[in-house]
Scaffold this motif. Structure first.
Motif, PDB file in Angstrom:
ATOM      1  N   ALA A   1      16.519  -2.757  17.084  1.00  0.00           N
ATOM      2  CA  ALA A   1      15.001  -2.807  17.247  1.00  0.00           C
ATOM      3  C   ALA A   1      14.469  -2.280  15.911  1.00  0.00           C
ATOM      4  O   ALA A   1      15.136  -1.680  15.268  1.00  0.00           O
ATOM      5  CB  ALA A   1      14.704  -1.771  18.477  1.00  0.00           C
ATOM      6  N   ILE A   2      13.244  -2.356  15.867  1.00  0.00           N
ATOM      7  CA  ILE A   2      12.419  -1.678  14.676  1.00  0.00           C
ATOM      8  C   ILE A   2      11.273  -0.695  15.113  1.00  0.00           C
ATOM      9  O   ILE A   2      10.675  -0.863  15.765  1.00  0.00           O
ATOM     10  CB  ILE A   2      11.479  -3.212  14.010  1.00  0.00           C
ATOM     11  CG1 ILE A   2      12.187  -4.043  13.456  1.00  0.00           C
ATOM     12  CG2 ILE A   2      10.534  -2.465  12.814  1.00  0.00           C
ATOM     13  CD1 ILE A   2      13.244  -3.587  12.235  1.00  0.00           C
ATOM     14  N   GLY A   3      11.254   0.166  14.508  1.00  0.00           N
ATOM     15  CA  GLY A   3      10.668   1.375  14.812  1.00  0.00           C
ATOM     16  C   GLY A   3      11.417   2.698  14.740  1.00  0.00           C
ATOM     17  O   GLY A   3      12.732   2.737  14.735  1.00  0.00           O
TER      18      GLY A   3
ATOM     19  N   GLU B   1       9.202 -11.440  13.035  1.00  0.00           N
ATOM     20  CA  GLU B   1       9.963 -12.379  12.259  1.00  0.00           C
ATOM     21  C   GLU B   1      11.638 -12.339  12.678  1.00  0.00           C
ATOM     22  O   GLU B   1      12.049 -13.534  12.793  1.00  0.00           O
ATOM     23  CB  GLU B   1       9.888 -11.986  10.816  1.00  0.00           C
ATOM     24  CG  GLU B   1      10.850 -12.944   9.868  1.00  0.00           C
ATOM     25  CD  GLU B   1      10.752 -12.174   8.569  1.00  0.00           C
ATOM     26  OE1 GLU B   1      11.550 -12.453   7.965  1.00  0.00           O
ATOM     27  OE2 GLU B   1       9.729 -11.766   8.188  1.00  0.00           O
ATOM     28  N   LEU B   2      12.174 -11.161  12.995  1.00  0.00           N
ATOM     29  CA  LEU B   2      13.520 -10.883  13.245  1.00  0.00           C
ATOM     30  C   LEU B   2      13.621 -11.134  14.667  1.00  0.00           C
ATOM     31  O   LEU B   2      14.765 -11.046  15.407  1.00  0.00           O
ATOM     32  CB  LEU B   2      13.812  -9.527  12.931  1.00  0.00           C
ATOM     33  CG  LEU B   2      13.868  -9.250  11.481  1.00  0.00           C
ATOM     34  CD1 LEU B   2      14.180  -7.954  11.110  1.00  0.00           C
ATOM     35  CD2 LEU B   2      14.823 -10.449  10.459  1.00  0.00           C
ATOM     36  N   LYS B   3      12.626 -11.358  15.689  1.00  0.00           N
ATOM     37  CA  LYS B   3      12.688 -11.614  17.038  1.00  0.00           C
ATOM     38  C   LYS B   3      13.378 -10.363  17.699  1.00  0.00           C
ATOM     39  O   LYS B   3      14.409 -10.345  18.635  1.00  0.00           O
ATOM     40  CB  LYS B   3      13.515 -12.779  17.490  1.00  0.00           C
ATOM     41  CG  LYS B   3      12.787 -14.221  17.167  1.00  0.00           C
ATOM     42  CD  LYS B   3      13.661 -15.166  17.446  1.00  0.00           C
ATOM     43  CE  LYS B   3      12.655 -16.612  17.224  1.00  0.00           C
ATOM     44  NZ  LYS B   3      12.454 -16.775  15.665  1.00  0.00           N
ATOM     45  N   LEU B   4      12.829  -9.111  17.184  1.00  0.00           N
ATOM     46  CA  LEU B   4      13.394  -7.903  17.700  1.00  0.00           C
ATOM     47  C   LEU B   4      12.110  -7.161  18.551  1.00  0.00           C
ATOM     48  O   LEU B   4      11.137  -7.278  18.219  1.00  0.00           O
ATOM     49  CB  LEU B   4      13.715  -7.052  16.689  1.00  0.00           C
ATOM     50  CG  LEU B   4      15.296  -7.434  15.694  1.00  0.00           C
ATOM     51  CD1 LEU B   4      15.514  -6.344  14.788  1.00  0.00           C
ATOM     52  CD2 LEU B   4      16.373  -7.235  16.789  1.00  0.00           C
ATOM     53  N   PRO B   5      12.936  -6.346  19.534  1.00  0.00           N
ATOM     54  CA  PRO B   5      11.670  -5.561  20.176  1.00  0.00           C
ATOM     55  C   PRO B   5      11.444  -4.254  18.946  1.00  0.00           C
ATOM     56  O   PRO B   5      11.788  -4.106  17.977  1.00  0.00           O
ATOM     57  CB  PRO B   5      12.508  -4.782  21.204  1.00  0.00           C
ATOM     58  CG  PRO B   5      13.958  -5.012  20.864  1.00  0.00           C
ATOM     59  CD  PRO B   5      13.926  -6.071  20.095  1.00  0.00           C
ATOM     60  N   ILE B   6      10.022  -3.784  19.273  1.00  0.00           N
ATOM     61  CA  ILE B   6       9.617  -2.907  18.428  1.00  0.00           C
ATOM     62  C   ILE B   6       9.155  -1.549  19.122  1.00  0.00           C
ATOM     63  O   ILE B   6       8.901  -1.538  20.204  1.00  0.00           O
ATOM     64  CB  ILE B   6       8.292  -3.398  17.683  1.00  0.00           C
ATOM     65  CG1 ILE B   6       7.786  -2.484  16.665  1.00  0.00           C
ATOM     66  CG2 ILE B   6       7.117  -3.787  18.748  1.00  0.00           C
ATOM     67  CD1 ILE B   6       6.712  -3.118  15.680  1.00  0.00           C
ATOM     68  N   VAL B   7       9.614  -0.327  18.652  1.00  0.00           N
ATOM     69  CA  VAL B   7       9.371   0.842  19.135  1.00  0.00           C
ATOM     70  C   VAL B   7       7.995   1.603  18.598  1.00  0.00           C
ATOM     71  O   VAL B   7       7.904   1.758  17.346  1.00  0.00           O
ATOM     72  CB  VAL B   7      10.412   1.649  18.866  1.00  0.00           C
ATOM     73  CG1 VAL B   7      10.073   3.201  19.636  1.00  0.00           C
ATOM     74  CG2 VAL B   7      11.714   1.022  19.452  1.00  0.00           C
ATOM     75  N   ILE B   8       7.093   1.657  19.483  1.00  0.00           N
ATOM     76  CA  ILE B   8       5.613   2.064  19.093  1.00  0.00           C
ATOM     77  C   ILE B   8       5.385   3.611  19.245  1.00  0.00           C
ATOM     78  O   ILE B   8       5.711   3.995  20.407  1.00  0.00           O
ATOM     79  CB  ILE B   8       4.715   1.217  19.880  1.00  0.00           C
ATOM     80  CG1 ILE B   8       4.689  -0.179  19.767  1.00  0.00           C
ATOM     81  CG2 ILE B   8       3.195   1.570  19.559  1.00  0.00           C
ATOM     82  CD1 ILE B   8       4.790  -0.646  18.216  1.00  0.00           C
ATOM     83  N   HIS B   9       4.930   4.154  18.409  1.00  0.00           N
ATOM     84  CA  HIS B   9       4.585   5.506  18.257  1.00  0.00           C
ATOM     85  C   HIS B   9       3.039   5.493  18.429  1.00  0.00           C
ATOM     86  O   HIS B   9       2.513   5.063  17.258  1.00  0.00           O
ATOM     87  CB  HIS B   9       5.109   6.514  17.108  1.00  0.00           C
ATOM     88  CG  HIS B   9       4.424   7.781  16.903  1.00  0.00           C
ATOM     89  ND1 HIS B   9       5.164   8.872  17.355  1.00  0.00           N
ATOM     90  CD2 HIS B   9       3.238   8.148  16.540  1.00  0.00           C
ATOM     91  CE1 HIS B   9       4.685   9.971  17.064  1.00  0.00           C
ATOM     92  NE2 HIS B   9       3.273   9.497  16.747  1.00  0.00           N
TER      93      HIS B   9
END
Length: 255
Positions: free
Chosen positions: A84-86, A115-123
């Motif tokens: 994941a990203i974040g 772009e990477l088709k990854l989930p994103i971790v939001i703060h």
């Protein structure tokens, strides 16, 4: 049991790390500054059941550039357990970084995740309207994402659910003054609910005042299960299935 958000490099002792890794099925450790992203990746190499999310917290974007965002893509492609990203997003609680810079790097990380088709971790802290505004520009989120340590409004919860996000609650849902948070948690569909510790922060009420650790997630599990009127085992089954569906542990090969 799965802890979908912890900072293993910040834990107070090796003993806490080993105990938590032993007791939990999976842990997602978060790298959110220039040093921590590498520490998170090292933990994934040390422990079979530890995976990583890498990105830049809104407080940590003061000295980064677009090249640092590009580097996240390289790290993902070279490390099979980055899933994941974040965490990334907006934090207007303290005036630590300019709002325009926060938005710029939030957008860049959203674009990278898509772009990477990854989930994103939001703060998101005291930034509901701007978080919703920015995320809505990129919706839907086909690879999903996590509204980490949710502390926003009912509106933000409902809006991000519509965009494809999962809603994650940490130990602060157990605090006596968190009535509003508990009311929101009751409205989250079971198939979109996650639990986390955000350790070493936000220890659940029963161990409040001590540094948090991932194994304390069981206190939050019991509390939220009671809140929702279901058994801890049922809640664990649902939240673990959600985490596996979103984060795809054991399902990525090095590109």
């Amino acid at each position: 049991m799965i802890d979908t958000h912890c900072h293993l490099d910040m834990l107070s002792s090796e003993e806490d790390i080993l105990e938590s890794v032993d007791r939990l099925d999976y842990l997602l450790t978060i790298g959110c500054d220039k040093q921590e992203i590498y520490k998170a990746i090292e933990f994934t190499k040390k422990f079979d059941n530890v995976y990583a999310s890498i990105g830049y917290h809104p407080y940590e974007i003061g000295d980064i550039s677009e090249k640092d965002i590009e580097n996240l893509a390289k790290l993902y492609k070279n490390n099979s357990k980055v899933v994941a990203i974040g965490e990334c997003g907006l934090d207007f609680y303290r005036d630590k970084t300019p709002k325009n810079l926060q938005e710029k790097f939030f957008r860049l990380q959203i674009e990278l995740a898509k772009e990477l088709k990854l989930p994103i971790v939001i703060h998101s802290r005291e930034a509901d309207a701007d978080t919703e505004r920015i995320l809505s520009k990129y919706a839907p989120f086909e690879s999903g994402g996590i509204m980490h340590c949710f502390g926003g409004s009912l509106r933000l919860m409902e809006a991000t659910l519509e965009m494809g996000f999962y809603i994650s609650f940490a130990g602060n849902i157990t605090y006596p003054k968190a009535d509003n948070l508990r009311e929101i948690a009751k409205k989250v569909p079971l198939d979109r609910l996650l639990l986390e510790t955000d350790s070493p922060f936000l220890a659940p009420q029963k161990v409040r005042g001590k540094p948090n650790k991932p194994s304390n997630i069981f206190y939050t599990l019991d509390f939220v299960a009671n809140l929702l009127g279901i058994s801890p085992s049922e809640l664990e089954k649902n939240t673990d299935e959600n985490a596996k569906r979103l984060l795809k542990f054991n399902n990525k090969s090095v590109q």
